[in-house]
Motif scaffolding. Structure first.
Motif, PDB file in Angstrom:
ATOM      1  N   ILE A 106       2.012   2.538   5.825  1.00  0.00           N
ATOM      2  CA  ILE A 106       1.233   3.775   5.862  1.00  0.00           C
ATOM      3  C   ILE A 106       2.034   4.892   6.511  1.00  0.00           C
ATOM      4  N   VAL A 107       2.671   4.548   7.630  1.00  0.00           N
ATOM      5  CA  VAL A 107       3.430   5.559   8.363  1.00  0.00           C
ATOM      6  C   VAL A 107       4.608   6.064   7.516  1.00  0.00           C
ATOM      7  N   THR A 108       5.334   5.139   6.887  1.00  0.00           N
ATOM      8  CA  THR A 108       6.470   5.575   6.074  1.00  0.00           C
ATOM      9  C   THR A 108       5.986   6.423   4.904  1.00  0.00           C
ATOM     10  N   GLY A 168      -3.283  16.664  -2.726  1.00  0.00           N
ATOM     11  CA  GLY A 168      -4.000  15.439  -2.391  1.00  0.00           C
ATOM     12  C   GLY A 168      -4.390  14.567  -3.564  1.00  0.00           C
ATOM     13  N   MET A 203       1.441   4.718   0.138  1.00  0.00           N
ATOM     14  CA  MET A 203       0.834   6.017   0.449  1.00  0.00           C
ATOM     15  C   MET A 203       1.647   7.166  -0.118  1.00  0.00           C
ATOM     16  N   LEU A 262       6.958  17.362   0.669  1.00  0.00           N
ATOM     17  CA  LEU A 262       6.346  18.702   0.694  1.00  0.00           C
ATOM     18  C   LEU A 262       7.340  19.732   1.241  1.00  0.00           C
ATOM     19  N   TYR A 318      -3.749  10.935  -2.928  1.00  0.00           N
ATOM     20  CA  TYR A 318      -4.734  10.236  -2.101  1.00  0.00           C
ATOM     21  C   TYR A 318      -5.988   9.913  -2.912  1.00  0.00           C
ATOM     22  N   LEU A 331       0.876  -1.176   0.000  1.00  0.00           N
ATOM     23  CA  LEU A 331       0.000   0.000   0.000  1.00  0.00           C
ATOM     24  C   LEU A 331       0.908   1.220   0.000  1.00  0.00           C
ATOM     25  N   ALA A 334       8.858  -1.876   7.498  1.00  0.00           N
ATOM     26  CA  ALA A 334       8.251  -0.842   8.326  1.00  0.00           C
ATOM     27  C   ALA A 334       6.777  -0.714   7.967  1.00  0.00           C
ATOM     28  N   ASN A 335       6.038  -0.042   8.848  1.00  0.00           N
ATOM     29  CA  ASN A 335       4.631   0.212   8.585  1.00  0.00           C
ATOM     30  C   ASN A 335       4.499   1.042   7.300  1.00  0.00           C
ATOM     31  N   ILE A 357       3.404   8.388   4.778  1.00  0.00           N
ATOM     32  CA  ILE A 357       3.078   9.736   5.244  1.00  0.00           C
ATOM     33  C   ILE A 357       4.346  10.516   5.553  1.00  0.00           C
ATOM     34  N   GLY A 358       5.340   9.839   6.136  1.00  0.00           N
ATOM     35  CA  GLY A 358       6.623  10.494   6.395  1.00  0.00           C
ATOM     36  C   GLY A 358       7.247  11.002   5.107  1.00  0.00           C
ATOM     37  N   ILE A 359       7.214  10.162   4.072  1.00  0.00           N
ATOM     38  CA  ILE A 359       7.799  10.576   2.793  1.00  0.00           C
ATOM     39  C   ILE A 359       7.029  11.762   2.215  1.00  0.00           C
ATOM     40  N   ILE A 417       5.411  14.125   3.897  1.00  0.00           N
ATOM     41  CA  ILE A 417       5.778  15.342   4.639  1.00  0.00           C
ATOM     42  C   ILE A 417       7.149  15.815   4.172  1.00  0.00           C
ATOM     43  N   LEU A 418       8.075  14.852   4.036  1.00  0.00           N
ATOM     44  CA  LEU A 418       9.437  15.196   3.610  1.00  0.00           C
ATOM     45  C   LEU A 418       9.421  15.833   2.220  1.00  0.00           C
TER      46      LEU A 418
END
Lengths: 359, 306
Positions: free
Chosen positions: B91-93, B226, B38, B102, B229, B36, B88-89, B95-97, B99-100
Motif C-alpha cells: 500500500i505504501v509503495t 482517483g 494501489m 502525479l 482508486y 494489492l 515492501a508494504n 501511494i509513493g508511486i 505521488i511520484l
C-alpha cells in the motif's frame, strides 16, 4: 580519555539507528534527484537554490509561514503514526483537513461566536473542526470493524468525498458561499471575523506565527508520552503486532481501531481548523491543497517515532515554502517537490528489506 | 426522458466506464495473484501522459498507444520489484508511486506543453460495429465508440476465459490464496505475481490512453482524478470476481455520466454532489453493501520462501 571517546562513539551510533540513517539517506537521495531535475530543466541550479533558501529562511514571514505549514503536517503525521501503531494506514488526512476547514468556517461565520469572551471565539470553531475530523476518521473505523473494509480504501474515498463536499459548500449560496452580489462573486466563503482568527504569538503580521504552535507542541508531547510510556500505547502496539494474541490478553481490537482512527481524524480536522482560523480566513476550493498527503509522508518518514514526525514535518514545511518560491522566482514547477516526496516514500518502503523483516 | 437522451446516457456511461473496466480487470488479475496494486492510479496517469505526448509528437495516435504501454512498463516493474523482490508494504509503495507519477507527469507536462495548454492532440478514431451500429436511435449513440473500447472488451473477454478455463487461472488463484502450496508444486510465486502486476500495468496503460487520446484528445494535470482508486473499489465491490468487478465499473461509469445528463434534463442537482456520487457509491460498496468481504487469503502479504 579513550574511554570517553569510546563512550561518545557508542552513544552516537546508538542515536544513529539504522532506521534514522535510512530516513536521512532516502531524503538525501531524493534531494539529489531533485537537483538533477532542476539541472535537466535548464534552470540555473544556483538560482534555484538561492530562490529556495530565500523562500524558506529569507524573511521572518517566510519562516513563520513554513512553521505554520509544518504544524499541519505534524498533526496529520502524528495521527498517521498513532493509527499505524495499531497496524492501520490512515490515508485520509486530506479529507479530514477539508472537513475541519468546513466545520471551522461554518461555526466561525454562523455560530454566533464572535461576541463570546476572548479566546472562546476561536476555541469553538477549532473544537468543531476537531469533531468534524473525528467523525470522518470514525467512519473508516466503523467500516473496518463492521464490514472488514480496508481502511486505506475507505479513507481515500472519504477524502475524495470530503474534497467535493467542500467544493459544494463554497459553490452553493445556501451553504457557505458568500452572498452573491454580482456574477463576479467568487465561489468562496466570507472572511471570518477578527475575534475568531487565531491570535498571533507576536501580534505582528510580518511574523505570523499563531497559537497553533504551542497547541501542536502540547499535542506532540502528549502523543509521545502516551505512545511510549502508557498502558494504552502498549495495548495499541500489541493490537498492531497480533490482534488475536492481543484479544486473548483482553485488549479489544475494535476499541483500539476506533480510538486510533478517530484520534487520527481529530488531529487531521484540528489541522484543517488551524489552517483556516490561523492563516487562510476564507474557505475556498482546493483548501486542503495536498497537505494531507504531505502529512502522511511525514508520518511514513518518521518510522513510528513522534519526534521523527516533527523533524520530517519541519522538513516538508520548509520544502514546500522553498518549492513555491522556486516556482515564482526561478520558474521551477512545484511539482518537483512531489517528485521528491514520491521518491522518499518509495526508497523508504523499499529499504525496509535491508533492515530485517520488521518494517 | 426521451429515448434519444436515454441512448446518449447509455453511450456516455459506457464511454466513462471504459477506463474503470480496463484498470479494474488489471487490478483483479493482480489481486488474484496476491498483490494489492494501489499504483494503478499512477500507472493510468503515466499512461495517459505518455500516450498524449507520443500522439502529439508523432502525429500518430497508434504510436502514442505503443509509447504509452512502453512507458508504463517500468512503473509496473518498479511496483513488482518493490512488492515481490523487496517485499515492501504494497500500500505504501503504491501511494509513493502515485505521488511520484502525479509530480513527474505535471512537471513534464509543464515543460513540454507549457502551463495549462488546451492543445488538441490527435486521437484514436471511432468505430461502429456492423448491424449494431445501424439500430435506430441506439446504434450511433451507444455503439459508435473509440475502437480501443472494443479492443479492450476483447481483452477482458480473453481474461475471463483464461481465468475460468486454463491452468493460468488456477495458478493465479493459488498465488493469491495458497502461495506456499503453489511454491511446493514447483511454480515460482514471485514470477506469477510479477506477471500479475505487469498485466495490471498493461491494462492501466490502456485505461490511461483511453482517457487522454481516446476520450478527450488532450492531457490535463492529474486527469485520472482517483479513477484508479474507483477501480480498486470496484474489485472489492465485485467480491474479486470478474463479472462483479465489471458490473461495479459500469455502475460507477453511469454515476459519472449522470453529471452530464441530469443538467440537460433540467433536473437541478448540485454539480458537486454528482461529481462526488461515484466515490460515494464506491464507499457504500466497500463499506458493506457488498456483504462480508472474501478477499484472496494472502492478498497484500509478501511471500517469504522458507
Amino acid at each position: 580519555m579513550t574511554d570517553l571517546a569510546a563512550d561518545i562513539i557508542r552513544r552516537l551510533t546508538r542515536a544513529l539507528r539504522p532506521s534514522v540513517a535510512i530516513s536521512v539517506a532516502a531524503v538525501l537521495v531524493a534531494a539529489l534527484v531533485g537537483v538533477g531535475l532542476i539541472f535537466a530543466l535548464g534552470v540555473s541550479v544556483s538560482d534555484a537554490i538561492a530562490a529556495f533558501i530565500d523562500g524558506t529562511l529569507g524573511t521572518p514571514y517566510a519562516i513563520a509561514a513554513s512553521i505554520n505549514r509544518s504544524i499541519v503536517f505534524a498533526l496529520v503525521g502524528i495521527g498517521f503514526v498513532i493509527a499505524n501503531r495499531a497496524n492501520l494506514v490512515n490515508v485520509g488526512g486530506e479529507g479530514q483537513i477539508a472537513m475541519g476547514g468546513i466545520a471551522a468556517t461554518a461555526v466561525a461565520l454562523y455560530g454566533h461566536v464572535g461576541d463570546l469572551p476572548a479566546g472562546l471565539a476561536f476555541l469553538f470553531p477549532l473544537a468543531a473542526a476537531a469533531i468534524a475530523g473525528t467523525v470522518w476518521g470514525s467512519i473508516a473505523g466503523v467500516l473496518k470493524i463492521k464490514a472488514g473494509t480496508n481502511e486505506v480504501i475507505s479513507t481515500l474515498l472519504l477524502s475524495f468525498i470530503a474534497v467535493w463536499l467542500l467544493y459544494w459548500c463554497v459553490q452553493s449560496p445556501q451553504l457557505l458561499r458568500k452572498p452573491m452580489t454580482s456574477s463576479a462573486t467568487l465561489p468562496e466563503s466570507l472572511e471570518i471575523s477578527d475575534p475568531t482568527k487565531l491570535p498571533l504569538l507576536t501580534g505582528d503580521y510580518s511574523f505570523p506565527l499563531h497559537i497553533g504552535l504551542p497547541v501542536a507542541a502540547v499535542i506532540t508531547i502528549i502523543a509521545a508520552v502516551v505512545l511510549t510510556r502508557t498502558l494504552f500505547g502498549l495495548q495499541l502496539r500489541a493490537v498492531g503486532f497480533n490482534p488475536i494474541a492481543a484479544s486473548r490478553a483482553g485488549i479489544s481490537y475494535s476499541r483500539m481501531v476506533m480510538i486510533s482512527l478517530a484520534t487520527a481524524g481529530a488531529l487531521g480536522g484540528l489541522a484543517g481548523g488551524l489552517m483556516l482560523l490561523g492563516e487562510q480566513y476564507v474557505l475556498k476550493d482546493g483548501f486542503s491543497s495536498g497537505y494531507g498527503f504531505d502529512g502522511l509522508v511525514a508520518g511514513l518518514l518518521a518510522r513510528g517515532s513522534v519526534v521523527g514526525v516533527v523533524a520530517s514535518a519541519l522538513l516538508f514545511g520548509f520544502l514546500r515554502s522553498g518549492g513555491i518560491n522556486m516556482e515564482m522566482v526561478a520558474g521551477v514547477p512545484t511539482a518537483l517537490v512531489m517528485v521528491i516526496q514520491g521518491l522518499i516514500v518509495i526508497t523508504l518502503a523499499g529499504a525496509t528489506f535491508f533492515m530485517g523483516r520488521q518494517a | 426522458m426521451s429515448w434519444e437522451l436515454f441512448a446518449v446516457f447509455i453511450g456516455s456511461s459506457l464511454r466513462l466506464a471504459v477506463p474503470l473496466l480496463l484498470a479494474g480487470t488489471g487490478e483483479l488479475v493482480s489481486e488474484r495473484a496476491g498483490v494489492l496494486n494501489m499504483s494503478i492510479e499512477g500507472m493510468m496517469l503515466t499512461g495517459a501522459f505518455a500516450a498524449a505526448v507520443g500522439a502529439w509528437a508523432t502525429g500518430n495516435p497508434l504510436i502514442g498507444l505503443l509509447i504509452c504501454v512502453l512507458a508504463v512498463l517500468p512503473v509496473a516493474l518498479l511496483q513488482s520489484a518493490l512488492s515481490n523482490t523487496l517485499r515492501a508494504n504494497q500500500i505504501v509503495t503504491g501511494i509513493g508511486i502515485n505521488i511520484l507519477a502525479l509530480g513527474a507527469t505535471t512537471l513534464a507536462y509543464r515543460e513540454i506543453f507549457g502551463a495549462r495548454s488546451r492543445e488538441q492532440i490527435p486521437g484514436l478514431s471511432k468505430w461502429s460495429p456492423p448491424w449494431l451500429g445501424d439500430i435506430p436511435i441506439f446504434g450511433q449513440a451507444v455503439f459508435e465508440q473509440v475502437w480501443l473500447l472494443y479492443a479492450g472488451l476483447a481483452v477482458i473477454a480473453l481474461v475471463a476465459l483464461v481465468l475460468r478455463y486454463t491452468t493460468i487461472g488456477i495458478v493465479l488463484h493459488a498465488a493469491g490464496a495458497e502461495p506456499r502450496a503453489l511454491d511446493k508444486s514447483g511454480v515460482s510465486v514471485s514470477r506469477v505475481r510479477y506477471l500479475g502486476v505487469i498485466f495490471a500495468g498493461f491494462m492501466s496503460a490502456l485505461a490511461g490512453a483511453f482517457l487522454s487520446i481516446g476520450d478527450i484528445h488532450t492531457f490535463t494535470e492529474g486527469m485520472t482524478r482517483g479513477a484508479g482508486y474507483l477501480a480498486i473499489a470496484a474489485v472489492i465491490f465485485g467480491k474479486w470476481t470478474l463479472g462483479g468487478t465489471l458490473l461495479a465499473c459500469l455502475l460507477f461509469g453511469a454515476a459519472t455520466a449522470l453529471q452530464f445528463q441530469l443538467p440537460t434534463l433540467g433536473i437541478d442537482v448540485p454539480n458537486a454532489f454528482l461529481i462526488m456520487l461515484p466515490y460515494l457509491l464506491a464507499l457504500l460498496a466497500v463499506g458493506g453493501l457488498a456483504g462480508r468481504q472474501t478477499s484472496p487469503r494472502a492478498l497484500g502479504e509478501p511471500y517469504f520462501r522458507r
